[in-house]
Design a protein around this motif. Structure first.
Motif, PDB file in Angstrom:
ATOM      1  N   GLU A  84      36.213  42.898  40.007  1.00 27.67           N
ATOM      2  CA  GLU A  84      36.257  41.732  39.136  1.00 27.67           C
ATOM      3  C   GLU A  84      37.488  41.788  38.251  1.00 27.67           C
ATOM      4  O   GLU A  84      37.976  42.879  37.925  1.00 27.67           O
ATOM      5  CB  GLU A  84      34.997  41.651  38.282  1.00 27.67           C
ATOM      6  N   PRO A  85      38.051  40.640  37.861  1.00 28.99           N
ATOM      7  CA  PRO A  85      39.242  40.640  36.999  1.00 28.99           C
ATOM      8  C   PRO A  85      38.932  41.225  35.635  1.00 28.99           C
ATOM      9  O   PRO A  85      37.824  41.090  35.119  1.00 28.99           O
ATOM     10  CB  PRO A  85      39.612  39.160  36.905  1.00 28.99           C
ATOM     11  N   LEU A  86      39.933  41.874  35.054  1.00 29.17           N
ATOM     12  CA  LEU A  86      39.747  42.482  33.741  1.00 29.17           C
ATOM     13  C   LEU A  86      39.686  41.433  32.637  1.00 29.17           C
ATOM     14  O   LEU A  86      38.995  41.602  31.647  1.00 29.17           O
ATOM     15  CB  LEU A  86      40.876  43.476  33.463  1.00 29.17           C
ATOM     16  N   GLY A  87      40.476  40.352  32.798  1.00 32.16           N
ATOM     17  CA  GLY A  87      40.438  39.288  31.792  1.00 32.16           C
ATOM     18  C   GLY A  87      41.821  38.826  31.374  1.00 32.16           C
ATOM     19  O   GLY A  87      42.574  38.289  32.182  1.00 32.16           O
ATOM     20  N   VAL A  88      42.163  39.081  30.117  1.00 33.19           N
ATOM     21  CA  VAL A  88      43.437  38.625  29.552  1.00 33.19           C
ATOM     22  C   VAL A  88      44.407  39.798  29.534  1.00 33.19           C
ATOM     23  O   VAL A  88      44.170  40.801  28.852  1.00 33.19           O
ATOM     24  CB  VAL A  88      43.245  38.069  28.132  1.00 33.19           C
ATOM     25  N   GLY A 108      49.942  41.303  41.134  1.00 30.37           N
ATOM     26  CA  GLY A 108      48.668  42.006  41.135  1.00 30.37           C
ATOM     27  C   GLY A 108      47.674  41.407  40.160  1.00 30.37           C
ATOM     28  O   GLY A 108      46.479  41.296  40.458  1.00 30.37           O
ATOM     29  N   ALA A 109      48.173  41.006  38.972  1.00 32.17           N
ATOM     30  CA  ALA A 109      47.294  40.429  37.964  1.00 32.17           C
ATOM     31  C   ALA A 109      46.697  39.108  38.438  1.00 32.17           C
ATOM     32  O   ALA A 109      45.507  38.829  38.238  1.00 32.17           O
ATOM     33  CB  ALA A 109      48.063  40.230  36.661  1.00 32.17           C
ATOM     34  N   ILE A 110      47.528  38.282  39.081  1.00 33.94           N
ATOM     35  CA  ILE A 110      47.042  37.006  39.612  1.00 33.94           C
ATOM     36  C   ILE A 110      46.083  37.236  40.774  1.00 33.94           C
ATOM     37  O   ILE A 110      45.019  36.614  40.857  1.00 33.94           O
ATOM     38  CB  ILE A 110      48.224  36.128  40.066  1.00 33.94           C
ATOM     39  N   ALA A 111      46.453  38.146  41.681  1.00 36.83           N
ATOM     40  CA  ALA A 111      45.602  38.417  42.840  1.00 36.83           C
ATOM     41  C   ALA A 111      44.212  38.872  42.417  1.00 36.83           C
ATOM     42  O   ALA A 111      43.214  38.575  43.087  1.00 36.83           O
ATOM     43  CB  ALA A 111      46.256  39.477  43.727  1.00 36.83           C
ATOM     44  N   ALA A 112      44.134  39.577  41.300  1.00 34.19           N
ATOM     45  CA  ALA A 112      42.843  40.069  40.813  1.00 34.19           C
ATOM     46  C   ALA A 112      42.074  39.012  40.027  1.00 34.19           C
ATOM     47  O   ALA A 112      40.896  39.214  39.720  1.00 34.19           O
ATOM     48  CB  ALA A 112      43.059  41.305  39.943  1.00 34.19           C
ATOM     49  N   GLY A 113      42.743  37.890  39.686  1.00 39.01           N
ATOM     50  CA  GLY A 113      42.041  36.800  39.025  1.00 39.01           C
ATOM     51  C   GLY A 113      42.149  36.776  37.513  1.00 39.01           C
ATOM     52  O   GLY A 113      41.318  36.167  36.840  1.00 39.01           O
ATOM     53  N   ASN A 114      43.175  37.416  36.957  1.00 40.46           N
ATOM     54  CA  ASN A 114      43.337  37.479  35.509  1.00 40.46           C
ATOM     55  C   ASN A 114      44.171  36.323  34.966  1.00 40.46           C
ATOM     56  O   ASN A 114      44.862  35.627  35.713  1.00 40.46           O
ATOM     57  CB  ASN A 114      44.037  38.793  35.120  1.00 40.46           C
ATOM     58  N   TYR A 402      50.837  50.947  40.778  1.00 38.81           N
ATOM     59  CA  TYR A 402      50.796  49.592  41.303  1.00 38.81           C
ATOM     60  C   TYR A 402      51.644  49.496  42.556  1.00 38.81           C
ATOM     61  O   TYR A 402      52.094  50.515  43.069  1.00 38.81           O
ATOM     62  CB  TYR A 402      51.209  48.564  40.238  1.00 38.81           C
ATOM     63  N   HIS A 403      51.839  48.264  43.062  1.00 37.61           N
ATOM     64  CA  HIS A 403      52.482  47.912  44.334  1.00 37.61           C
ATOM     65  C   HIS A 403      51.401  47.674  45.394  1.00 37.61           C
ATOM     66  O   HIS A 403      50.473  48.478  45.559  1.00 37.61           O
ATOM     67  CB  HIS A 403      53.465  48.977  44.826  1.00 37.61           C
ATOM     68  N   GLY A 404      51.539  46.556  46.104  1.00 41.11           N
ATOM     69  CA  GLY A 404      50.603  46.244  47.172  1.00 41.11           C
ATOM     70  C   GLY A 404      49.166  46.189  46.680  1.00 41.11           C
ATOM     71  O   GLY A 404      48.866  45.669  45.604  1.00 41.11           O
ATOM     72  N   LYS A 405      48.257  46.748  47.447  1.00 41.79           N
ATOM     73  CA  LYS A 405      46.842  46.780  47.092  1.00 41.79           C
ATOM     74  C   LYS A 405      46.604  47.529  45.777  1.00 41.79           C
ATOM     75  O   LYS A 405      45.655  47.240  45.036  1.00 41.79           O
ATOM     76  CB  LYS A 405      46.063  47.437  48.227  1.00 41.79           C
ATOM     77  N   TYR A 406      47.473  48.483  45.465  1.00 48.56           N
ATOM     78  CA  TYR A 406      47.310  49.245  44.226  1.00 48.56           C
ATOM     79  C   TYR A 406      47.503  48.353  42.996  1.00 48.56           C
ATOM     80  O   TYR A 406      46.924  48.618  41.939  1.00 48.56           O
ATOM     81  CB  TYR A 406      48.280  50.427  44.196  1.00 48.56           C
ATOM     82  N   SER A 407      48.309  47.303  43.108  1.00 50.56           N
ATOM     83  CA  SER A 407      48.456  46.361  42.000  1.00 50.56           C
ATOM     84  C   SER A 407      47.149  45.618  41.763  1.00 50.56           C
ATOM     85  O   SER A 407      46.718  45.423  40.621  1.00 50.56           O
ATOM     86  CB  SER A 407      49.575  45.357  42.300  1.00 50.56           C
ATOM     87  N   PHE A 408      46.518  45.183  42.842  1.00 48.05           N
ATOM     88  CA  PHE A 408      45.210  44.522  42.727  1.00 48.05           C
ATOM     89  C   PHE A 408      44.210  45.444  42.042  1.00 48.05           C
ATOM     90  O   PHE A 408      43.476  45.034  41.134  1.00 48.05           O
ATOM     91  CB  PHE A 408      44.717  44.127  44.120  1.00 48.05           C
ATOM     92  N   ASP A 409      44.186  46.700  42.447  1.00 46.55           N
ATOM     93  CA  ASP A 409      43.251  47.666  41.863  1.00 46.55           C
ATOM     94  C   ASP A 409      43.537  47.892  40.384  1.00 46.55           C
ATOM     95  O   ASP A 409      42.610  48.038  39.577  1.00 46.55           O
ATOM     96  CB  ASP A 409      43.326  48.997  42.611  1.00 46.55           C
ATOM     97  N   THR A 410      44.825  47.936  40.019  1.00 46.87           N
ATOM     98  CA  THR A 410      45.215  48.191  38.638  1.00 46.87           C
ATOM     99  C   THR A 410      44.687  47.116  37.694  1.00 46.87           C
ATOM    100  O   THR A 410      44.314  47.405  36.552  1.00 46.87           O
ATOM    101  CB  THR A 410      46.751  48.285  38.533  1.00 46.87           C
ATOM    102  N   GLU A 414      36.307  47.890  39.037  1.00 41.62           N
ATOM    103  CA  GLU A 414      35.417  48.114  40.171  1.00 41.62           C
ATOM    104  C   GLU A 414      33.992  48.285  39.646  1.00 41.62           C
ATOM    105  O   GLU A 414      33.614  49.347  39.152  1.00 41.62           O
ATOM    106  CB  GLU A 414      35.872  49.337  40.964  1.00 41.62           C
ATOM    107  N   LYS A 415      33.234  47.221  39.752  1.00 38.82           N
ATOM    108  CA  LYS A 415      31.880  47.208  39.205  1.00 38.82           C
ATOM    109  C   LYS A 415      30.890  47.680  40.258  1.00 38.82           C
ATOM    110  O   LYS A 415      30.827  47.142  41.358  1.00 38.82           O
ATOM    111  CB  LYS A 415      31.535  45.791  38.747  1.00 38.82           C
ATOM    112  N   ALA A 416      30.123  48.705  39.894  1.00 37.55           N
ATOM    113  CA  ALA A 416      29.089  49.211  40.792  1.00 37.55           C
ATOM    114  C   ALA A 416      27.871  48.291  40.729  1.00 37.55           C
ATOM    115  O   ALA A 416      27.381  47.973  39.644  1.00 37.55           O
ATOM    116  CB  ALA A 416      28.705  50.628  40.396  1.00 37.55           C
TER     117      ALA A 416
END
Length: 469
Positions: A84-88, A108-114, A402-410, A414-416
């Motif tokens: 889930e996106p972190l937010g702002v 990465g920030a956009i891809a994650a939905g922030n 960051y970079h690639g998928k690692y940017s998305f993760d950053t 990761e919500k369990a």
């Protein structure tokens, strides 16, 4: 027991010394310690129960339930990880690659939905203005904003609560960013710098040696005249080939930038007067000036410093203790190239290590005996361009990646998530406690442990059946 500062200092020193010995890196050591830890728990179950009863008043059955790994009690169930996106998010970009270092983390920030605020560096005003004027024409202004300004604006931004701060810059400024983030427990990614070394082995093939030197020139002066966090800061080489290295460097520099580099139009200038003065001051030390074997000329009007080579400058001089971030290249000679590992380990962990060698033993030693953000063999800079590899530092060179998928993760959390069924209930998980319930829990633990072993052996179907989460 009263513990004084000297005891704590000695404890930390001993632990650090043991870590540097490399003992904890072996698979055998790790397995032995984990086996011993499991043995500790099994053989001291009564003592653990008694301790929990004394401190918390826990019944032995409750203690076993809460301190053991028995997810079979939750059968049937399934688990998943939801990004889930972190937010702002607040992104500080740097001046040396002011477009890329703003847009790269933004992806990465956009891809994650922030939603994002970008603060470009005021030291690259044209690029800052470009970002501020262009981004709103293409991206959703409700979600992505660019805020320009100097240090005062940065300070104002840091007064606000953010859900993530991504900073690219110097360790000095990073400390202020981290301090401000700590007030709100805001997670940070710090992409910093460091004195990135290049280890040049004595390659017997002349063409290999020449190609290595060519790539060193490209990795030192090619990216923004040395003003790059992953650029080569200094070279380690055996003394017997140092003169040959210097002559090849001179030759390749002339081929790339001509006899008068300031007229070549292919080498960047220093970003501003402040950094120009800082670099000039590095050369004013008489012992450093005496080590110059090529270049050294400066042109204040155009903020230009010639590609400069220094041979064995004093190791305690600023040029060898501070990140250079400019077109000065110290060459440090050693008797045997293996000594370069000890030299690197005596200094803060670098963002990158470059090593030019065909010696597999030396490669293995570099990988296992040093710590750095990345290691690249027989080239420079290319690791930054590979999006399948994470990019980031360690220790003083930063943390996070960051970079690639690692940017998305950053830029994601990761919500369990665990899904339970309401069709089955196992009562022994609840009080009142009894000997039967304790034995039931022991059996569940043993079955779960057996399932884990099967899973390790690759029998995933059992793992799915028992919902080992």
């Amino acid at each position: 027991m009263e513990i004084n500062g000297e005891f704590l200092e000695e404890t930390v020193r001993e632990l650090r010394q043991y870590f540097r010995s490399g003992s904890t890196r072996s698979v055998t050591w790790r397995k032995n310690q984990l086996t011993a830890l499991l043995d500790l728990v099994h053989k001291n179950e009564d003592a653990i129960s008694e301790s929990l009863y004394q401190d918390l008043g826990k019944h032995p059955v409750e203690a076993f339930r809460d301190e053991s790994d028995i997810p079979l009690l939750f059968f049937p169930a399934k688990g998943e990880v939801l990004a889930e996106p972190l937010g702002v998010v607040l992104i500080f970009s740097s001046w040396n690659f002011p477009i890329m270092l703003a847009l790269d983390p933004l992806i990465g920030a956009i891809a994650a939905g922030n939603v994002v605020v970008i603060k470009p560096s005021e030291q690259a005003p044209a690029c800052s203005s470009f970002l501020a004027n262009t981004i709103p024409r293409y991206l959703d202004s409700n979600a992505i904003r660019v805020i320009e300004g100097g240090a005062a604006v940065s300070q104002q931004l840091l007064l606000h609560k953010w859900d993530k701060i991504f900073f690219t810059g110097s360790p000095r400024v990073a400390r202020f960013v981290m301090s401000a983030a700590a007030k709100n427990l805001t997670p940070v990614t710090l992409e910093l710098g460091g004195k990135c070394p290049a280890i040049l082995d004595s390659l017997p093939n002349p063409s290999d040696f020449k190609l290595a030197v060519k790539r060193i020139v490209g990795g030192k002066w090619g990216p923004c005249s040395g003003q790059a966090c992953i650029g080569i800061d200094y070279v380690l080489v055996e003394e017997k080939v140092s003169s040959h290295l210097v002559e090849l460097l001179k030759k390749i520099i002339r081929r790339f930038y001509g006899d008068n580099p300031i007229e070549s139009k292919v080498i960047s200038r220093i970003v501003n007067k402040q950094n120009f003065t800082r670099l000039c001051n590095l050369l004013k030390d008489p012992l450093v000036a005496a080590s110059i074997v090529h270049g050294g000329s400066v042109e204040e009007k155009h903020l230009f410093i010639e590609p400069t080579i220094l041979l064995d400058p004093p190791l305690d001089a600023d040029v060898m203790t501070e990140e250079i971030f400019g077109p000065l290249l110290p060459i440090i000679t050693v008797n045997k190239i293996g000594e370069s590992i000890e030299f690197i380990n005596s200094r803060p962990k670098p963002l990158a290590i470059y090593a030019f060698t065909k010696d597999e033993t030396l490669k293995r030693r570099i990988l296992t005996e040093t710590s750095s953000g990345s290691v690249t063999f027989n080239d420079t800079m290319v690791q930054f361009l590979c999006d399948t590899l994470p990019f980031g530092g360690v220790g003083q060179s930063g943390f996070g990646r960051y970079h690639g998928k690692y940017s998305f993760d950053t830029f994601s959390h990761e919500k369990a998530v665990m899904h339970r069924s309401l069709c089955l209930e196992i009562e022994p998980r609840y009080p009142p406690w009894s000997k039967f319930k304790l034995e039931f829990l022991r059996l569940a633990y043993k079955l779960n442990y057996f399932g884990l072993l099967l899973h390790i052996l690759g029998l995933k179907r059992y793992n799915q059946l028992s919902c080992l989460l």
